[in-house]
Design a protein around this motif. Structure first.
Motif, PDB file in Angstrom:
ATOM      1  N   ILE A   1       6.012  69.019  59.000  1.00 29.58           N
ATOM      2  CA  ILE A   1       4.794  68.403  59.535  1.00 29.58           C
ATOM      3  C   ILE A   1       3.815  68.094  58.406  1.00 29.58           C
ATOM      4  N   ALA A   2       3.707  69.000  57.443  1.00 26.04           N
ATOM      5  CA  ALA A   2       2.764  68.825  56.334  1.00 26.04           C
ATOM      6  C   ALA A   2       3.091  67.602  55.483  1.00 26.04           C
ATOM      7  N   GLN A   3       4.317  67.124  55.547  1.00 26.04           N
ATOM      8  CA  GLN A   3       4.671  65.925  54.787  1.00 26.04           C
ATOM      9  C   GLN A   3       3.880  64.714  55.279  1.00 26.04           C
ATOM     10  N   GLY A   4       3.402  64.779  56.518  1.00 24.23           N
ATOM     11  CA  GLY A   4       2.632  63.674  57.078  1.00 24.23           C
ATOM     12  C   GLY A   4       1.151  63.699  56.758  1.00 24.23           C
ATOM     13  N   LEU A   5       0.688  64.763  56.113  1.00 27.00           N
ATOM     14  CA  LEU A   5      -0.728  64.831  55.746  1.00 27.00           C
ATOM     15  C   LEU A   5      -1.065  63.743  54.746  1.00 27.00           C
ATOM     16  N   PRO A   6      -2.218  63.154  54.820  1.00 25.19           N
ATOM     17  CA  PRO A   6      -3.393  63.515  55.614  1.00 25.19           C
ATOM     18  C   PRO A   6      -3.525  62.743  56.936  1.00 25.19           C
ATOM     19  N   ARG A   7      -2.444  62.227  57.466  1.00 22.89           N
ATOM     20  CA  ARG A   7      -2.541  61.510  58.743  1.00 22.89           C
ATOM     21  C   ARG A   7      -3.112  62.429  59.823  1.00 22.89           C
TER      22      ARG A   7
ATOM     23  N   PRO B   1       0.431  69.859  47.265  1.00 21.67           N
ATOM     24  CA  PRO B   1       1.643  69.497  47.983  1.00 21.67           C
ATOM     25  C   PRO B   1       2.433  70.714  48.475  1.00 21.67           C
ATOM     26  N   TRP B   2       3.207  70.451  49.503  1.00 23.50           N
ATOM     27  CA  TRP B   2       4.129  71.430  50.078  1.00 23.50           C
ATOM     28  C   TRP B   2       5.484  70.742  50.091  1.00 23.50           C
ATOM     29  N   PRO B   3       6.180  70.756  48.969  1.00 22.40           N
ATOM     30  CA  PRO B   3       7.388  69.930  48.815  1.00 22.40           C
ATOM     31  C   PRO B   3       8.574  70.399  49.644  1.00 22.40           C
ATOM     32  N   LEU B   4       9.441  69.438  49.932  1.00 19.92           N
ATOM     33  CA  LEU B   4      10.676  69.730  50.659  1.00 19.92           C
ATOM     34  C   LEU B   4      11.765  70.259  49.735  1.00 19.92           C
ATOM     35  N   GLN B   5      11.704  69.934  48.446  1.00 19.66           N
ATOM     36  CA  GLN B   5      12.713  70.391  47.491  1.00 19.66           C
ATOM     37  C   GLN B   5      12.598  71.909  47.338  1.00 19.66           C
ATOM     38  N   PRO B   6      13.676  72.642  47.613  1.00 14.94           N
ATOM     39  CA  PRO B   6      13.596  74.119  47.631  1.00 14.94           C
ATOM     40  C   PRO B   6      13.050  74.734  46.345  1.00 14.94           C
ATOM     41  N   GLN B   7      13.527  74.294  45.184  1.00 14.06           N
ATOM     42  CA  GLN B   7      13.084  74.930  43.940  1.00 14.06           C
ATOM     43  C   GLN B   7      11.600  74.683  43.697  1.00 14.06           C
ATOM     44  N   ARG B   8      11.155  73.465  43.934  1.00 13.05           N
ATOM     45  CA  ARG B   8       9.733  73.147  43.741  1.00 13.05           C
ATOM     46  C   ARG B   8       8.872  73.888  44.766  1.00 13.05           C
ATOM     47  N   ASP B   9       9.392  73.997  45.996  1.00  9.20           N
ATOM     48  CA  ASP B   9       8.665  74.716  47.039  1.00  9.20           C
ATOM     49  C   ASP B   9       8.491  76.188  46.655  1.00  9.20           C
TER      50      ASP B   9
ATOM     51  N   TYR C   1       9.766  86.838  52.386  1.00  9.47           N
ATOM     52  CA  TYR C   1      10.109  86.634  53.796  1.00  9.47           C
ATOM     53  C   TYR C   1       9.611  85.257  54.192  1.00  9.47           C
ATOM     54  N   VAL C   2      10.514  84.433  54.661  1.00  8.43           N
ATOM     55  CA  VAL C   2      10.148  83.096  55.113  1.00  8.43           C
ATOM     56  C   VAL C   2      10.153  83.110  56.638  1.00  8.43           C
ATOM     57  N   PRO C   3       8.982  82.942  57.265  1.00  2.00           N
ATOM     58  CA  PRO C   3       8.942  82.971  58.719  1.00  2.00           C
ATOM     59  C   PRO C   3       9.708  81.802  59.333  1.00  2.00           C
ATOM     60  N   ALA C   4      10.147  81.972  60.561  1.00  2.00           N
ATOM     61  CA  ALA C   4      10.930  80.936  61.244  1.00  2.00           C
ATOM     62  C   ALA C   4      10.161  79.629  61.368  1.00  2.00           C
ATOM     63  N   SER C   5       8.840  79.690  61.413  1.00  2.36           N
ATOM     64  CA  SER C   5       8.027  78.481  61.567  1.00  2.36           C
ATOM     65  C   SER C   5       7.885  77.674  60.276  1.00  2.36           C
ATOM     66  N   TYR C   6       8.264  78.263  59.152  1.00  4.05           N
ATOM     67  CA  TYR C   6       8.033  77.644  57.840  1.00  4.05           C
ATOM     68  C   TYR C   6       8.640  76.245  57.713  1.00  4.05           C
ATOM     69  N   PRO C   7       9.926  76.057  58.024  1.00  2.00           N
ATOM     70  CA  PRO C   7      10.490  74.705  57.865  1.00  2.00           C
ATOM     71  C   PRO C   7       9.799  73.657  58.743  1.00  2.00           C
ATOM     72  N   LEU C   8       9.447  74.015  59.960  1.00  4.66           N
ATOM     73  CA  LEU C   8       8.773  73.074  60.846  1.00  4.66           C
ATOM     74  C   LEU C   8       7.398  72.707  60.297  1.00  4.66           C
TER      75      LEU C   8
END
Length: 146
Positions: A92-98, A48-56, A81-88
């Motif tokens: 998107i990864a939340q929709g996997l495996p669609r 998983p790639w969670p949305l919750q900051p601490q878990r992420d 360093y968190v790249p600008a593309s990271y949140p996007l």
């Protein structure tokens, strides 16, 4: 001059402290990452790639450490360093495996390999990944009991 010589003699006479050294703990799933290292070089995303900051932060750190076993570009690993593309990409990864989420990750980050940690997913997540594998949406190249 005398002071410098005395200071040097004193420094040389002091015992050299020995720093205790312990072997670094090997990342879990060493077999998985060894297999990934044998596959063609391409970007990886770990789920998983969670949305919750601490878990992420926790999982991204683990994924980053484990990436030293395969040295593939890691879409969701950060080290200060968190790249600008990271949140996007994370959204998107939340929709996997669609297929639509998979296509977007391939288009935006050229992801080719997905490491799915089923033991970290809930029942619905595990069922979705099983269904994707059964439908042929994804091809399994490695599996361990977990």
């Amino acid at each position: 001059m005398t002071t410098a010589a005395i200071a040097a003699a004193l420094a040389l006479s002091l015992p050299v402290p020995r720093v205790p050294v312990a072997r670094a703990r090997q990342p879990e799933r060493a077999g998985l990452y060894a297999r990934l290292a044998q596959l063609p070089f391409a970007p990886v995303v770990e789920v998983p790639w969670p949305l919750q900051p601490q878990r992420d932060i926790d999982l991204a750190s683990r994924y980053m450490l484990a990436s030293t076993r395969h040295w593939r570009p890691l879409t969701n690993g950060t080290s200060g360093y968190v790249p600008a593309s990271y949140p996007l990409l994370r959204q998107i990864a939340q929709g996997l495996p669609r297929p639509s989420a998979l296509a977007a990750l391939v288009r935006l980050a050229d992801v080719r390999w997905i490491v799915v940690h089923r033991d970290l997913l809930g029942p619905r997540g595990r069922a979705a990944w099983r269904a994707a594998a059964a439908a042929g949406t994804l091809r399994r190249v490695y599996e361990d009991p977990r």
